[in-house]
Design a protein around this motif. Structure first.
Motif, PDB file in Angstrom:
ATOM      1  N   GLY A 355       0.814  -1.213   0.000  1.00  0.00           N
ATOM      2  CA  GLY A 355       0.000   0.000   0.000  1.00  0.00           C
ATOM      3  C   GLY A 355       0.846   1.260   0.000  1.00  0.00           C
ATOM      4  O   GLY A 355       0.542   2.240  -0.703  1.00  0.00           O
ATOM      5  N   LEU A 356       1.915   1.260   0.809  1.00  0.00           N
ATOM      6  CA  LEU A 356       2.808   2.424   0.835  1.00  0.00           C
ATOM      7  C   LEU A 356       3.514   2.603  -0.501  1.00  0.00           C
ATOM      8  O   LEU A 356       3.738   3.741  -0.951  1.00  0.00           O
ATOM      9  CB  LEU A 356       3.831   2.258   1.955  1.00  0.00           C
ATOM     10  N   THR A 358       2.271   1.811  -3.409  1.00  0.00           N
ATOM     11  CA  THR A 358       1.266   2.395  -4.305  1.00  0.00           C
ATOM     12  C   THR A 358       1.095   3.879  -4.042  1.00  0.00           C
ATOM     13  O   THR A 358       1.009   4.694  -4.984  1.00  0.00           O
ATOM     14  CB  THR A 358      -0.081   1.670  -4.131  1.00  0.00           C
ATOM     15  N   THR A 359       1.063   4.262  -2.762  1.00  0.00           N
ATOM     16  CA  THR A 359       0.917   5.671  -2.406  1.00  0.00           C
ATOM     17  C   THR A 359       2.111   6.487  -2.891  1.00  0.00           C
ATOM     18  O   THR A 359       1.955   7.565  -3.491  1.00  0.00           O
ATOM     19  CB  THR A 359       0.780   5.818  -0.880  1.00  0.00           C
ATOM     20  N   ALA A 362       2.034   7.037  -6.541  1.00  0.00           N
ATOM     21  CA  ALA A 362       1.068   8.064  -6.936  1.00  0.00           C
ATOM     22  C   ALA A 362       1.691   9.459  -6.829  1.00  0.00           C
ATOM     23  O   ALA A 362       1.516  10.302  -7.723  1.00  0.00           O
ATOM     24  CB  ALA A 362      -0.180   7.965  -6.065  1.00  0.00           C
ATOM     25  N   THR A 399       7.603   7.907   1.866  1.00  0.00           N
ATOM     26  CA  THR A 399       6.874   6.642   1.858  1.00  0.00           C
ATOM     27  C   THR A 399       7.712   5.512   1.261  1.00  0.00           C
ATOM     28  O   THR A 399       7.752   4.402   1.799  1.00  0.00           O
ATOM     29  CB  THR A 399       5.569   6.779   1.057  1.00  0.00           C
TER      30      THR A 399
END
Length: 459
Positions: A355-356, A358-359, A362, A399
């Protein structure tokens, strides 16, 4: 003694990427003084990746001739070369020579290659050396590695490198009468033109690189003492941290291949107090999970070390030199902050790390989009735009730095070879990102530069 060992590991870690991080945060000043200009970050990125010949050689030695490689000797040679190259860069960075009919900063680029060779090789030598010590020290080493970006960023902030203002300058119009050319500075014969004027730095680039040299020498001295620690300090055979809850919670698994006497931790408790099957279960990952972890390592490093650094000038300079300056320095500070968070709030959840990633990707995509839109990105000439690009770069770095640290800790708990391959995949990902971006920036010129003070963009 434990605190001293942590201090030595941290100072040793600062030498891993100190020199190259120093060059990156100095770029807001260098792009305005060296002939490569806005192309300089992409040149720097590809030079760093060409230096991967060093870690490639070391990795092959680990694979085919493991007994012939003396890590201590290699590290002395690597850090010593870094000290010398950094010292020479302080005096030779501004020298240029003609290449293919155009001036190029050959001294800067050649010395940067040697600094890159040092820093890239540190990835496959420093970490394997640290595997001799307790896993807790690996986290401290990562904090030091993060400080290798934080400290140059602080120095760059104090220097005030690359700051500029837009000023109106009176330009004269030349009037030719016969064989005589006259310069008029009257209202009729002159005109105002907006130009970029750079504020003088608080101290020179020479002083900046001398300070980096001092830090590199400190790393070499720290390694000298770290490599001579008494055997009792090597925590592979005893528990010296039973009272340190924060550190214990981070050391979750025993060492592979160290026998029944090795000491580790599971969920903050000594491994000896946990049933062998439970400890073994905690330390075991499936093949698909290993592939996922190594994919994260390659992807994250391709973005942070190859793709995005190549276009940072195009992403930030359209917002002004202050935005570029703050993006370069504050994002460098985000790295050690992420390492500290990893120490205090470690998580081996692969779902969270995914998830990190992916963040962070982004935020990287936003930064890339602004670079593609250069020289007229969103919210230009707006305080919101300036703040957004700086925040995006900081969160992008922060991140993904957390992901890199936790991936290293997970693989460190498995075996020495897993950590060596972590370093190799790290460099491979960086290389792929740089090779992809270099032709896009320098050959096909997909990214456009412009003087911030003379931009003509639609409102």
């Amino acid at each position: 003694m434990a605190l001293l060992t942590h201090l030595l590991a941290c100072v040793f870690g600062t030498g891993s990427w100190m020199a190259i991080n120093g060059v990156w945060v100095e770029l807001p000043l260098l792009v305005n003084k060296l002939p490569e200009g806005w192309y300089l970050p992409s040149y720097l990125t590809i030079i760093i990746q060409l230096a991967n010949v060093g870690p490639l050689l070391i990795t092959l030695m680990y694979r085919f001739k493991p007994g012939m490689l003396n890590e201590v000797v290699v590290i002395y040679a690597v850090v010593g070369t870094g000290c010398l190259a950094c010292f020479l860069l302080a005096f030779l960075w501004h020298y240029t020579t003609p290449v293919a009919g155009a001036p190029h900063s050959t001294a800067f680029l050649i010395l940067t290659f040697f600094l890159s060779l040092v820093d890239c090789t540190s990835s496959v030598t420093f970490l394997p050396f640290m595997s001799r010590l307790h896993p807790c020290y690996v986290t401290t080493f990562f904090i030091g590695e993060g400080l290798s970006g934080f400290i140059p960023a602080l120095i760059a902030l104090a220097q005030g490198s690359g700051l500029a203002n837009c000023v109106n300058v009176m330009r004269t119009d030349n009037v030719t009468a016969g064989n005589t050319t006259a310069s008029n500075v009257t209202d009729e014969g002159g005109h105002f033109q907006t130009e970029t004027q750079y504020s003088p730095a608080n101290f020179s680039t020479l002083v900046f690189f001398i300070l980096l040299t001092v830090i590199m020498v400190s790393s070499l001295v720290a390694f000298f003492f770290l490599s001579r620690l008494p055997k009792v300090w090597e925590l592979s055979k005893q528990n010296l941290f039973s009272s340190e809850v924060t550190l214990n919670s981070f050391c979750m698994t025993p060492e592979d291949g160290q026998g029944a006497g090795s000491t580790g931790y599971v969920d903050g408790k000594p491994a000896s107090s946990v049933k062998g099957s439970e400890a073994e279960k905690k330390a075991t990952y499936s093949l698909s999970e290993f592939i996922f972890i190594y994919f994260l390592v390659a992807w994250v490093n391709s973005l942070t070390n190859g793709v995005l650094p190549s276009v940072q000038s195009y992403s930030c300079l359209p917002y002004g030199n202050m935005a570029y300056h703050l993006s370069a320095t504050l994002s460098a500070m985000a790295n050690p902050l992420a390492c500290t968070i990893a120490l205090l709030l470690p998580s081996r959840s692969l779902i969270l790390l995914g998830g990190l990633t992916t963040t962070g990707t982004a935020f990287g995509a936003f930064n890339m989009a602004m670079a593609v839109m250069s020289p007229c990105p969103l919210l230009q000439h707006s305080d919101w735009g300036d703040a957004l690009i700086v925040i995006s770069w900081v969160l992008f770095t922060g991140t993904l730095s957390y992901v890199k640290v936790m991936a290293g800790v997970i693989l460190r708990s498995q075996s020495h070879s897993a950590l060596v391959w972590y370093a190799a995949v790290e460099q491979l990902g960086s290389l792929i990102g740089a090779v992809v971006m270099f032709p896009l920036v320098n050959v096909y010129s997909l990214f456009k530069s412009a003087d911030f003070c003379s931009l003509q963009c639609p409102a």
